[in-house]
Design a protein around this motif. Structure first.
Motif, short mmCIF file in Angstrom:
data_model
loop_
_atom_site.label_atom_id
_atom_site.label_comp_id
_atom_site.label_asym_id
_atom_site.label_seq_id
_atom_site.Cartn_x
_atom_site.Cartn_y
_atom_site.Cartn_z
N CYS A 64 0.91 -1.23 -0.01
CA CYS A 64 0.17 -0.08 -0.06
C CYS A 64 0.96 1.32 -0.06
O CYS A 64 1.75 1.29 0.78
CB CYS A 64 -0.89 0.11 1.17
SG CYS A 64 -2.15 1.31 1.22
N GLU A 65 0.51 2.18 -0.86
CA GLU A 65 1.34 3.41 -0.91
C GLU A 65 0.30 4.62 -0.50
O GLU A 65 0.72 5.78 -0.27
CB GLU A 65 1.60 3.74 -2.36
CG GLU A 65 2.52 2.59 -3.08
CD GLU A 65 2.77 2.64 -4.65
OE1 GLU A 65 1.94 3.45 -5.18
OE2 GLU A 65 3.35 1.78 -5.16
N ALA A 66 -1.03 4.38 -0.55
CA ALA A 66 -2.00 5.40 -0.12
C ALA A 66 -3.27 4.97 0.42
O ALA A 66 -3.68 3.96 0.11
CB ALA A 66 -2.25 6.47 -1.26
N VAL A 67 -3.75 5.57 1.30
CA VAL A 67 -4.93 5.27 2.14
C VAL A 67 -5.81 6.69 2.22
O VAL A 67 -5.29 7.53 2.64
CB VAL A 67 -4.78 4.71 3.59
CG1 VAL A 67 -6.29 4.71 4.08
CG2 VAL A 67 -3.86 3.52 3.37
N LEU A 68 -7.22 6.38 1.82
CA LEU A 68 -8.18 7.46 1.74
C LEU A 68 -9.14 7.12 2.57
O LEU A 68 -9.74 6.15 2.51
CB LEU A 68 -8.65 7.60 0.35
CG LEU A 68 -7.68 8.09 -0.80
CD1 LEU A 68 -8.29 8.39 -2.01
CD2 LEU A 68 -6.90 9.31 -0.37
N MET A 69 -9.48 8.03 3.38
CA MET A 69 -10.79 7.79 4.42
C MET A 69 -11.77 8.86 4.17
O MET A 69 -11.49 10.10 4.70
CB MET A 69 -10.24 7.62 5.80
CG MET A 69 -9.18 6.51 6.10
SD MET A 69 -10.01 4.66 6.03
CE MET A 69 -11.05 4.42 7.33
N ILE A 70 -12.76 8.56 3.33
CA ILE A 70 -13.59 9.72 2.82
C ILE A 70 -14.79 9.57 3.82
O ILE A 70 -15.37 8.69 3.93
CB ILE A 70 -13.75 9.40 1.47
CG1 ILE A 70 -12.49 9.53 0.50
CG2 ILE A 70 -14.74 10.60 1.01
CD1 ILE A 70 -12.77 8.75 -0.80
N GLU A 71 -15.34 10.88 4.43
CA GLU A 71 -16.43 10.77 5.23
C GLU A 71 -17.64 10.97 4.36
O GLU A 71 -17.81 11.99 3.49
CB GLU A 71 -16.23 11.87 6.20
CG GLU A 71 -15.34 12.00 7.16
CD GLU A 71 -15.29 10.90 8.18
OE1 GLU A 71 -16.46 10.48 8.62
OE2 GLU A 71 -14.33 10.26 8.67
N GLN A 72 -18.51 10.25 4.48
CA GLN A 72 -19.71 10.13 3.73
C GLN A 72 -20.65 11.34 3.99
O GLN A 72 -21.19 11.78 2.94
CB GLN A 72 -20.24 8.88 4.09
CG GLN A 72 -21.86 8.71 3.13
CD GLN A 72 -22.37 7.45 3.59
OE1 GLN A 72 -22.08 6.43 3.09
NE2 GLN A 72 -23.67 7.44 4.28
N ASP A 73 -20.46 11.68 5.01
CA ASP A 73 -21.61 13.12 5.68
C ASP A 73 -21.13 14.42 5.67
O ASP A 73 -21.74 15.18 6.10
CB ASP A 73 -22.28 12.38 7.22
CG ASP A 73 -21.27 12.24 8.18
OD1 ASP A 73 -20.07 12.40 7.80
OD2 ASP A 73 -21.88 12.09 9.24
N ARG A 74 -19.94 14.49 5.50
CA ARG A 74 -19.27 15.76 5.33
C ARG A 74 -18.18 15.71 4.46
O ARG A 74 -17.70 14.93 4.03
CB ARG A 74 -18.87 16.22 6.72
CG ARG A 74 -17.79 15.37 7.34
CD ARG A 74 -17.38 15.71 8.80
NE ARG A 74 -16.45 15.04 9.45
CZ ARG A 74 -16.82 13.88 9.95
NH1 ARG A 74 -17.76 13.38 10.01
NH2 ARG A 74 -15.66 13.38 10.65
N MET A 75 -17.80 16.94 4.00
CA MET A 75 -16.73 16.99 2.98
C MET A 75 -15.51 17.02 3.67
O MET A 75 -14.81 18.25 4.18
CB MET A 75 -17.02 18.60 2.18
CG MET A 75 -18.22 18.43 1.48
SD MET A 75 -18.46 19.99 0.49
CE MET A 75 -17.57 19.67 -0.84
N GLU A 76 -14.82 15.86 3.76
CA GLU A 76 -13.66 15.74 4.64
C GLU A 76 -12.95 14.39 4.22
O GLU A 76 -13.87 13.46 4.09
CB GLU A 76 -14.03 15.71 6.04
CG GLU A 76 -12.60 15.41 6.76
CD GLU A 76 -12.83 15.21 8.27
OE1 GLU A 76 -13.64 16.46 9.00
OE2 GLU A 76 -12.67 14.43 9.08
N VAL A 77 -11.90 14.51 3.98
CA VAL A 77 -10.97 13.10 3.46
C VAL A 77 -9.53 13.11 4.31
O VAL A 77 -9.14 14.18 4.49
CB VAL A 77 -10.67 13.20 2.08
CG1 VAL A 77 -9.96 14.06 1.36
CG2 VAL A 77 -10.03 11.65 1.71
N ARG A 78 -9.13 11.95 4.88
CA ARG A 78 -8.22 11.89 5.54
C ARG A 78 -6.90 11.05 4.53
O ARG A 78 -7.38 10.03 3.85
CB ARG A 78 -8.02 11.11 6.63
CG ARG A 78 -6.77 10.93 7.59
CD ARG A 78 -6.94 10.38 8.68
NE ARG A 78 -7.85 9.60 9.16
CZ ARG A 78 -7.99 8.99 10.31
NH1 ARG A 78 -7.31 9.26 11.44
NH2 ARG A 78 -9.20 8.37 10.46
N VAL A 79 -5.74 11.52 4.24
CA VAL A 79 -5.18 11.06 2.98
C VAL A 79 -3.83 10.68 3.68
O VAL A 79 -3.07 11.48 4.54
CB VAL A 79 -4.77 12.05 1.95
CG1 VAL A 79 -3.88 11.48 0.95
CG2 VAL A 79 -6.14 12.52 1.29
#
Length: 178
Positions: A145-160
């Motif tokens: 793994c080179e990248a992980v994205l955690m995208i919030e469904q209920d708000r405009m936020e992503v942890r990269v």
């Protein structure tokens, strides 16, 4: 990350190998994850979840076609990520484009993405951590793994999370509405 990934199977719990055998006997339309040795059937995602996942898959495939044509992005691919009593299923993964007809699982993924919903808020027994955080820990531990994205469904936020030479770097991107 605080999550013990290499755990021996405990009595009454399913090992990763047993879970894969269990999955083989289930219909293709069912989605399952192994959480602390317990098979958990996943409810169908919300329409918002599907829209985010579809958009991300399309955008990633457009970028991969131009930058890394030997890789593709797929929704809900079977990947041998977990260890011990955990077998999460990422929403999107970047994998090698070459695979065999009928193949269900791959051994490596380069990008793993999760669309975080309210069902990911459940606490995992014996860890106290949210299921989304346990999944993130497993994704970060995956050697390819080179990248992980955690995208919030209920708000405009992503942890990269991006793997760089010294290790992982993490950024949270958010659009705050006033």
């Amino acid at each position: 990350m605080g999550i013990e990934l290499e755990q021996p199977a405990q009595a009454g719990r399913m090992s990763g190998r047993d879970f894969r055998a269990f999955q083989e006997g289930r219909p293709d339309h069912e989605r399952w994850e192994l959480v602390a040795g317990v098979p958990m059937m996943m409810t169908p995602p919300t329409l918002t979840h599907n829209r985010i996942a579809g958009n991300l898959e399309r955008l990633l495939n457009d970028a991969l076609a131009a930058q890394a044509p030997d890789r593709i992005a797929l929704q809900r691919p079977g990947i041998e990520l977990g260890s011990g009593e955990f077998r999460p299923e990422p929403d999107i993964a970047g994998i090698d484009a070459a695979f065999a007809p009928g193949q269900r699982f791959v051994e490596q993924a380069y990008l793993l993405a999760e669309i975080v919903s309210s069902s990911d808020d459940m606490r995992v027994p014996e860890t106290g951590a949210r299921w989304s955080e346990v999944k993130r820990s497993i994704y970060l531990a995956h050697p390819a793994c080179e990248a992980v994205l955690m995208i919030e469904q209920d708000r405009m936020e992503v942890r990269v999370d991006v793997r760089a030479e010294p290790g992982w770097t993490t950024r949270t991107l958010a659009l705050r509405m006033n």
